[in-house]
Design a protein around this motif. Sequence first.
Motif, short mmCIF file in Angstrom:
data_model
loop_
_atom_site.label_atom_id
_atom_site.label_comp_id
_atom_site.label_asym_id
_atom_site.label_seq_id
_atom_site.Cartn_x
_atom_site.Cartn_y
_atom_site.Cartn_z
N CYS A 290 19.48 -38.98 -33.40
CA CYS A 290 18.46 -39.78 -32.71
C CYS A 290 19.05 -41.08 -32.17
CB CYS A 290 17.30 -40.08 -33.65
SG CYS A 290 16.29 -38.65 -34.07
N PHE A 291 19.86 -41.76 -32.97
CA PHE A 291 20.42 -43.02 -32.51
C PHE A 291 21.54 -42.82 -31.50
CE2 PHE A 291 17.82 -45.90 -34.37
CZ PHE A 291 18.33 -47.18 -34.47
N GLY A 292 22.21 -41.67 -31.55
CA GLY A 292 23.19 -41.37 -30.54
C GLY A 292 22.55 -41.25 -29.17
N ILE A 293 21.41 -40.54 -29.11
CA ILE A 293 20.67 -40.42 -27.85
C ILE A 293 20.14 -41.79 -27.42
CG2 ILE A 293 18.66 -39.37 -26.74
CD1 ILE A 293 19.02 -36.99 -28.65
N ASN A 294 19.64 -42.55 -28.39
CA ASN A 294 19.14 -43.89 -28.08
C ASN A 294 20.22 -44.78 -27.48
OD1 ASN A 294 16.52 -43.50 -28.75
ND2 ASN A 294 16.48 -44.88 -30.50
N ALA A 295 21.44 -44.68 -28.03
CA ALA A 295 22.54 -45.48 -27.52
C ALA A 295 22.81 -45.16 -26.06
CB ALA A 295 23.80 -45.25 -28.36
N LEU A 296 22.75 -43.88 -25.70
CA LEU A 296 22.96 -43.47 -24.31
C LEU A 296 21.85 -44.01 -23.41
CD1 LEU A 296 24.11 -39.76 -24.78
CD2 LEU A 296 25.52 -41.75 -24.18
N THR A 312 9.92 -47.31 -18.16
CA THR A 312 8.90 -47.13 -19.19
C THR A 312 9.10 -45.83 -19.94
OG1 THR A 312 7.29 -48.42 -17.93
CG2 THR A 312 6.42 -46.94 -19.62
N ALA A 313 9.42 -44.75 -19.20
CA ALA A 313 9.66 -43.46 -19.84
C ALA A 313 10.87 -43.53 -20.76
CB ALA A 313 9.85 -42.38 -18.78
N ALA A 314 11.93 -44.18 -20.29
CA ALA A 314 13.15 -44.29 -21.10
C ALA A 314 12.89 -45.10 -22.37
CB ALA A 314 14.26 -44.93 -20.27
N MET A 315 12.16 -46.19 -22.22
CA MET A 315 11.85 -47.01 -23.39
C MET A 315 10.95 -46.24 -24.36
SD MET A 315 13.18 -50.18 -23.28
CE MET A 315 12.04 -51.41 -23.95
N GLY A 316 10.03 -45.45 -23.84
CA GLY A 316 9.17 -44.65 -24.69
C GLY A 316 9.95 -43.61 -25.48
N ILE A 317 10.88 -42.93 -24.83
CA ILE A 317 11.70 -41.93 -25.52
C ILE A 317 12.55 -42.60 -26.60
CG2 ILE A 317 13.60 -40.28 -25.24
CD1 ILE A 317 12.54 -39.75 -22.40
N ALA A 318 13.14 -43.75 -26.26
CA ALA A 318 13.96 -44.46 -27.24
C ALA A 318 13.13 -44.90 -28.44
CB ALA A 318 14.62 -45.67 -26.58
N VAL A 385 25.74 -47.56 -32.06
CA VAL A 385 26.94 -46.74 -32.29
C VAL A 385 27.44 -46.92 -33.72
CG1 VAL A 385 29.36 -46.44 -31.64
CG2 VAL A 385 27.63 -46.72 -29.86
N LEU A 386 27.45 -48.16 -34.19
CA LEU A 386 27.84 -48.40 -35.58
C LEU A 386 26.87 -47.74 -36.55
CD1 LEU A 386 28.87 -52.18 -35.37
CD2 LEU A 386 30.39 -50.20 -35.60
N THR A 387 25.59 -47.75 -36.21
CA THR A 387 24.58 -47.10 -37.05
C THR A 387 24.82 -45.61 -37.14
OG1 THR A 387 22.96 -48.77 -36.39
CG2 THR A 387 22.11 -46.77 -37.41
N VAL A 388 25.18 -44.99 -36.02
CA VAL A 388 25.49 -43.55 -36.01
C VAL A 388 26.63 -43.25 -36.97
CG1 VAL A 388 26.42 -41.67 -34.61
CG2 VAL A 388 24.60 -43.12 -33.69
N LEU A 389 27.68 -44.06 -36.91
CA LEU A 389 28.84 -43.83 -37.78
C LEU A 389 28.46 -43.97 -39.25
CD1 LEU A 389 31.58 -45.76 -35.76
CD2 LEU A 389 31.17 -43.29 -35.83
N LEU A 390 27.68 -45.02 -39.57
CA LEU A 390 27.29 -45.21 -40.96
C LEU A 390 26.34 -44.11 -41.44
CD1 LEU A 390 26.70 -49.00 -41.74
CD2 LEU A 390 28.35 -47.42 -42.73
N ALA A 391 25.47 -43.63 -40.55
CA ALA A 391 24.55 -42.55 -40.92
C ALA A 391 25.31 -41.30 -41.32
CB ALA A 391 23.60 -42.25 -39.77
N LEU A 392 26.36 -41.00 -40.58
CA LEU A 392 27.16 -39.82 -40.90
C LEU A 392 27.93 -40.00 -42.21
CD1 LEU A 392 28.53 -38.98 -37.34
CD2 LEU A 392 26.73 -37.79 -38.60
#
Length: 413
Positions: A290-296, A312-318, A385-392
């Motif tokens: 989820c956070f990887g997609i959010n980072a993009l 607005t759509a991008a912010m909603g998805i994030a 990106v750092l959050t993604v690494l720590l999550a893994l």
Amino acid sequence: MVDVLTAPQHVKADSSLRTLAAISVAHWVSHFHIFVLPMLFPYLKVQLGVGYIELGFALTVFGLVSALTQAPIGYLADHIGARKVLLIGLCVGGLALILLGMNLSYTSLIVCAALLGLANSVYHPCDYAILSTHMDEARMGRAFSIHTFAGFLGGAVAPIIMASLVTMLSGLGALIVAGAVGPVVALLLIVVGIPDASSADRKTDGAPAPQQSVITPAIIMLMFFFMLLGLSNAGISNFGIVALMSGYGVTFSAANIALTAFLGASAAGVLAGGYLADRTTRHGQVAAACFGINALIMLVIATTTLPSVVLTAAMGIAGFLGGVIAPSRDMLVRNAAPPGAAGRAFGIVSTGFNFSGILSPLLFGWIMDQQMPHWVFGASVAFMVLTVLLALITDRKPKTRSEGPVAGLEPRF
């Protein structure tokens, strides 16, 4: 109180639902009380004759006290019982606002902020300790998601409630009524008869469960994980509107709509994330994806100027994906906590949120002062990106939990 080990199935389910509802109401109060003082800043500024720097200092006191007491409160909850500490916290937070309403001064404001920070530190350790030991294992993710959603709702309705109270009762009356909510809900929890987490953390022969150290590498990593989560969202939530207006030429209305989409979708994502958390054991991978997609998404927003509808759509998805992470985040902590130490574990890792609340205004305020609005989103990308690494790194298969509810306890959420 009904013995959960011998009660019929439907009684156990009713008890679990009642506990979830009561704890969620308490979490609603915690987020509502967080926003009471900021919503009254215009009134307090005039009545106290101070500037926004002095008012902001009150919030700094709130954050520091909450950060410093979160972990000790977790230890206290495991030692004397999460139920007792939660009830005290509700009363302390409420009485702090009531006393400010009865004796308005700048000194009283600072004392009130400190007491609110102390009260705020009880909710995560106590709420999660009680839920962790009294909810059905198969529906734990949904229980956590409903609890988190209730907190989001408390913050969302605080502005309109406080505005209505000020209109009807004046600022002092609004403080007293908002404060009274705490003791009233504490009384409600007593009437409902919420269980104590400590009672579920005992061996069947009545002997106390063996104590284990909660300061583990996994818990420390999760504390940093929580801090990065807070930092990645704080810039968007608190400085997103001014960044979009000053750096991208977005109108005030369009920027507000985009942020509303982000926050509203976050609440919806929390509920969806609860179902997902109950259907997987790979909670770290869920958070990382989820956070990887959010980072993009945030990288695109940081580097391009999007049409208002697309923004607005991008912010909603994030926002939705950010909400989905919350139950998996909580499950990671629960799985890492030693038996009987849920209060301490959640107290320690939640300190990460408090530190992010202290650091983020300074960091993102400095970014805006340097006239680099794009970096509000750019810095969020880096934290994601750092959050993604720590999550893994922190993703572990859940251990068998002997201290949880008995098999077959299946409340319907």
